[in-house]
Design a protein around this motif. Structure first.
Motif, short mmCIF file in Angstrom:
data_model
loop_
_atom_site.label_atom_id
_atom_site.label_comp_id
_atom_site.label_asym_id
_atom_site.label_seq_id
_atom_site.Cartn_x
_atom_site.Cartn_y
_atom_site.Cartn_z
N ARG A 61 0.81 -1.21 0.00
CA ARG A 61 0.00 0.00 0.00
C ARG A 61 0.84 1.26 0.00
NH1 ARG A 61 -5.12 1.35 1.32
NH2 ARG A 61 -4.36 3.13 2.48
N TYR A 170 -6.94 -2.11 10.48
CA TYR A 170 -6.95 -0.96 9.57
C TYR A 170 -7.71 0.14 10.28
CZ TYR A 170 -6.02 -4.60 6.17
OH TYR A 170 -5.50 -5.64 5.50
N ASP A 172 -9.48 3.79 9.53
CA ASP A 172 -9.78 4.90 8.65
C ASP A 172 -9.67 6.17 9.48
OD1 ASP A 172 -10.18 3.61 6.30
OD2 ASP A 172 -12.33 3.31 6.60
N LYS B 85 -26.77 0.03 15.19
CA LYS B 85 -26.86 -1.41 14.90
C LYS B 85 -28.22 -1.73 14.31
CE LYS B 85 -22.87 -2.49 16.53
NZ LYS B 85 -21.79 -2.96 15.65
N PHE B 151 -10.18 7.00 2.11
CA PHE B 151 -10.26 5.90 3.08
C PHE B 151 -9.50 4.68 2.58
CE2 PHE B 151 -13.49 8.58 4.72
CZ PHE B 151 -13.57 8.29 6.08
N ALA B 152 -9.07 3.89 3.53
CA ALA B 152 -8.29 2.71 3.17
C ALA B 152 -9.19 1.50 2.94
CB ALA B 152 -7.29 2.40 4.28
N THR B 153 -10.49 1.70 3.15
CA THR B 153 -11.42 0.58 3.04
C THR B 153 -12.60 0.95 2.16
OG1 THR B 153 -12.53 1.32 5.01
CG2 THR B 153 -10.83 -0.38 5.30
N VAL B 171 -16.97 -4.82 4.84
CA VAL B 171 -15.96 -3.80 4.59
C VAL B 171 -14.67 -4.50 4.25
CG1 VAL B 171 -14.63 -1.93 5.61
CG2 VAL B 171 -17.04 -2.18 6.17
N PRO B 173 -10.48 -3.91 3.05
CA PRO B 173 -9.40 -2.97 2.76
C PRO B 173 -9.25 -2.84 1.23
CG PRO B 173 -8.68 -4.62 4.33
CD PRO B 173 -10.01 -5.06 3.83
N ARG B 175 -6.68 -2.36 -0.36
CA ARG B 175 -5.52 -3.15 -0.77
C ARG B 175 -5.91 -4.59 -1.05
NH1 ARG B 175 -3.56 -7.08 0.83
NH2 ARG B 175 -4.82 -7.01 2.71
N THR B 176 -6.75 -5.14 -0.19
CA THR B 176 -7.19 -6.52 -0.38
C THR B 176 -7.95 -6.67 -1.68
OG1 THR B 176 -7.37 -6.68 2.00
CG2 THR B 176 -8.44 -8.40 0.72
N GLN B 191 -6.01 3.67 -4.72
CA GLN B 191 -5.19 3.55 -3.52
C GLN B 191 -4.43 4.85 -3.40
OE1 GLN B 191 -4.35 -1.24 -3.56
NE2 GLN B 191 -2.61 0.14 -3.43
#
Lengths: 212, 654
Positions: A61, A170, A172, B85, B151-153, B171, B173, B175-176, B191
């Motif tokens: 990343r 992770y 955010d 929730k 955001f990373a996700t 959710v 990542p 990257r995944t 990314q």
């Protein structure tokens, strides 16, 4: 393999995510106070991976050098917590924490201090919350700032045959008008992770009671 | 007053779609709810006015959702800030309703939570819609995603995860998600550090599914929603592997089709070119053959008459006249050899094929070659040890090789190397205009000379085409070789490039029956005839007939003549003519020589027949070769050759 056998069940994962979210929620409110701006932190995903994998996850990343704030913890379970930023982010974070008025020189001077403080707030919030929620106590060392690539941060060179596990969170980060992102990693050995799992089960039993 | 206020709040909440509200007093460990909450939970309305045990909160929650909610509430009680929730509530009427519980913690000055308040909102309709959407997604194989800039996700659907072979999660990542892409593919979701997003999400990606490692094509469609300086990506992905594979198959088919068409067209063009060349050679052959035929008749007359004059005149008295006549004869003979070559090219020369060993032919030619080729040129003759036999006319083969050798010499004015080889070759594949598959002895004549341009090579077999200076060549050498090889059932190729020399290859079919016939040398000699031997001469050309009759009479034969087949048969039918030999032209109007011969034989089985012809294609040739039973005298013939051939036939007996 034994090391692969440490996996979290759905409820365990829910519980841990909930607990860590409380921690980062606290960290966010602390940061909010420091920065004076809207800060949102959330932990959308939790993974247990090997140290090498964790290093690769980050290196895939983040091409640039990294900065990490490291704190070791000991108690019911032991390990090492890392709050990791891309190096380019760290000054941005420092600027956010210290305000806009500082010169680049002052900023660089302040960097270590500001990072240590930020890392301390976030890691402490998380670790303390986990310990608190699991009704255990953890002792934490004074935070350290590290620079290097992901392999160095995860000490892969020194762990030739022993590839420890990492609880990889992770986060955010959303700091208004700032490009800041980061990761929390907790390096733990298998016995510690087994212990954590056990404590999570206790926690679940406690809050869920008969419904479990 | 308080009652009125509560009522007002209730109506506001109802209008907002709230199904109930709660107030969890952490310090007092008590739960307060409103009437809607009580209704939903199937509690007495009066429950809404007093403190309830906090466990009431979980009472109507679906057992499957309860642990999750307990954990979340435990988080709130321990200091989490927000509660959001979704869970199922079992309503008193037995129905199951989906509720979205949204709450927040109220902290004291020490950041310790004191109250936890919130609303329950009925989201059953939305859940059903989501359910339909989920089913639509899974049935349609469509996965959704939503990604917020920075955001990373990303928030994804179950189907999204399944399409990429990832463990289902709400959710993931970024990257995944991007890790499933094949090397070199653009990113599925941005990314940090990736290029700025375009206006559209439409793209197709190659991926390796994370679970089974299979290669798939994934299409991405969606929208970029700009929000201030950032953006959100909302879209879907779906598998397009089948379409892509189909497309690839079609493309491959189209590609190979194009290639196959090209190949086909090239082959056809080659075949057409070969046919055109063959037709051209055939047409030129017809023309030259016709001219040569007429020429031969004329030359027979010229040569014959000069011959007669030379023999009859007393030359001692007039040497000048003798020289002139000899020069005239030489000129006529050169003209005859020229017409011979024309016939060779037009494949109308009578061939006398024999089974021969080319190695011996070449050995026999080495002296001749050495004499014909200048000393600056090194000659090398090389043949395979066990060379197959071929069936060709040995004299014409020698002629052809000599011709090629002389051409080679002329292509090497400043010296070089000449190689004559004979090799056994098996030709496997037929090519248009090329050699048929089979076993051949290939005679190649290769020089290291100036070579020729492709344009020249294309015309090199054409008669009268010459690269030599005017007067130096007839332009018939290669044409003759060509005609000879074709007439012998062979094939000829020429390879040449400017500055790199020339190689001519003669493909001569292998003669399977390797019985070697010795080449018999025939030396014509004038042998006289007897008056009791009567020869019937049939020839439509008066001059040729007169000349022939003259020679035969001079030789001492009894001669009768006819100018066509009918006349001949009339003579043969009469009792006064006891012909021993029929000497007939092959090509005649009305009745051909062979026809006449067979009808004459019917009348007189003992009759011998000698054909004469300028060309022999028409009737006398079978398979372009001389029928072994047929005796033929080529025109133009001389006194000596005619005398020898006639004598040979009469003496042969039966």
């Amino acid at each position: 393999m034994i090391r692969d056998s440490v996996t979290l069940g759905e409820l365990e994962r829910d519980a841990l995510t909930e607990i860590v979210n409380i921690g980062v929620g606290r960290a966010a409110s602390s940061l909010r106070k420091m920065i004076g701006d809207q800060v949102t932190l959330s932990v959308p995903a939790i993974d247990i991976v090997s140290q090498r994998r964790a290093a690769r996850l980050i290196s895939e990343r983040e091409a640039a050098e990294l900065v990490a704030v490291r704190q070791d913890f000991d108690g019911a379970f032991a390990g090492r917590a890392l709050l990791i930023f891309p190096e380019s982010n760290s000054l941005e974070l420092v600027r956010a924490v210290t305000g806009e008025s500082l010169s680049a020189e002052d900023l660089a001077e302040m960097e270590r201090e500001a990072l240590t403080e930020t890392g301390n707030v976030i890691l402490n919030s998380c670790l303390a919350t986990i310990a608190n929620m699991l009704k255990r106590s953890l002792a934490m060392t004074i935070p350290e700032v590290l620079h290097g690539n992901s392999a160095a941060l995860f000490e892969i060179e020194n762990a030739e045959d022993e590839d420890g596990l990492v609880l990889f969170l992770y986060i955010d980060f959303a700091v208004r008008k700032r490009d800041i992102r980061g990761y929390i990693a907790m390096i733990m050995d298998i016995p510690s992770l087994e212990k954590l799992k056990e404590l999570l089960d206790e926690f679940i039993a406690r809050v869920v009671g008969d419904d479990g | 007053m308080a009652e009125a206020g509560a009522e007002q709040v209730r109506s506001i909440l109802a209008a907002a779609g709230a199904s109930g509200s709660w107030d969890w007093d952490i310090a007092a460990d008590a739960l307060r709810i409103d009437t809607r909450f009580a209704e939903l939970y199937g509690l007495e309305p009066e429950s809404a006015v007093g403190d309830l045990p906090t466990a009431t909160f979980f009472a109507a929650i679906h057992p499957a959702d309860r642990p999750r909610i307990r954990i979340a509430v435990a988080g709130m009680l321990a200091g989490a800030e927000r509660f959001s929730k979704e869970f199922r509530v079992l309503a008193p009427d037995g129905s199951t309703l989906w509720m979205h519980g949204r709450g927040q913690a109220h902290l004291d000055e020490n950041d310790a939570p004191v109250r936890f308040t919130g609303l329950l909102i009925d989201v059953t309709e939305r859940k059903r819609t989501e359910e339909r959407l989920r089913i639509a997604q899974s049935a349609g194989g469509v996965g959704t995603f939503e990604y917020s800039d920075g955001f990373a996700t990303a928030t994804v659907s179950t189907e999204f995860c399944q399409l990429l072979g990832l463990h289902p999660a709400a959710v993931l990542p970024v990257r995944t998600i991007n890790s499933v892409l094949c090397d070199g593919e653009p990113l599925l979701l941005p990314q940090p550090g990736s290029d700025s997003i375009g206006d559209t999400l439409d793209a197709v990606f190659r991926i390796v599914r994370n679970d089974d490692g299979s290669h798939r094509w994934i299409a991405r469609r969606g929208e970029v929603v700009r929000e201030g300086s950032g953006y959100r990506l909302i879209g879907v992905i779906y598998d397009v592997t089948a379409a892509k594979e189909q497309e690839a198959k079609l493309r491959e088919l189209a590609d190979t089709l194009e290639m196959r068409v090209q190949q086909e067209v090239a082959e056809r063009r080659e075949a057409e070119e070969a046919l055109r060349q063959a037709q051209k050679m055939e047409a030129v052959g017809q023309l030259t053959g016709g001219i040569a035929h007429d020429f031969n008749n004329l030359l027979t007359v010229i040569i014959g008459n000069i011959d007669t004059v030379v023999r009859r005149m007393d030359m001692e008295h007039d040497p000048r006249m003798r020289r002139s006549l000899e020069n005239a004869l030489k000129g006529a003979e050169r003209a005859a050899s020229l017409t011979q070559r024309l016939l060779a090219f037009s494949r109308r020369q009578p061939l006398e094929p024999k089974t021969i060993d080319i190695a011996r032919v070449l050995t026999g030619m080495s002296d001749l070659l050495t004499r014909s080729i200048t000393e600056t040129i090194a000659i090398r003759i090389d043949t395979d040890a066990e060379l197959w036999k071929v069936e060709v006319d040995p004299h014409q083969l020698e002629n052809a090789i000599l011709n090629l050798a002389v051409n080679a010499r002329d292509a090497m004015p400043s010296g070089g190397g000449l190689t004559i080889e004979a090799r056994n070759v098996e030709v496997q594949d037929a090519r248009p205009g090329g050699c048929l598959p089979g076993a051949y002895v290939v005679v190649s004549v290769t020089d290291s000379g100036t070579g020729m341009s492709p344009e020249t090579v294309a015309k090199v077999f054409d008669p009268f085409f010459t690269t030599k200076e005017v007067g130096k060549g007839t332009g018939l050498g290669l044409s003759m070789v060509y005609g000879f090889v074709k007439q012998s059932g062979g094939h000829i190729t020429i390879d040449s490039a400017e500055g790199r020399g020339t190689a001519v290859r003669l493909y001569l079919a292998r003669k399977q029956q390797d019985v070697l016939l010795e080449i018999e040398e025939r030396r014509p000699s004038a042998r006289m005839g007897n008056a009791d031997e009567t020869i019937l001469v049939v020839e439509d050309d008066d001059d040729v007939r007169a000349y022939t009759v003259g020679i035969l009479r001079e030789l001492g034969y009894q001669v009768v003549e006819a100018q066509d087949g009918d006349g001949a048969l009339r003579l043969l039918g009469g009792h006064d003519v006891g012909a021993t030999l029929l000497l007939t032209d092959v090509v005649m109007p009305r009745m051909s020589g062979p026809e006449l011969a067979s009808r004459a034989k019917a009348l007189h089985p003992e009759l011998r027949v000698l054909f004469t012809s300028g060309y022999t294609r028409d009737a006398i040739m079978r398979d372009d070769r001389l029928d072994p039973d047929v005796d033929l005298l080529s025109k133009p013939f001389t006194y000596a050759t005619l005398a020898a051939k006639v004598r040979e036939l009469l003496d042969r007996g039966h």
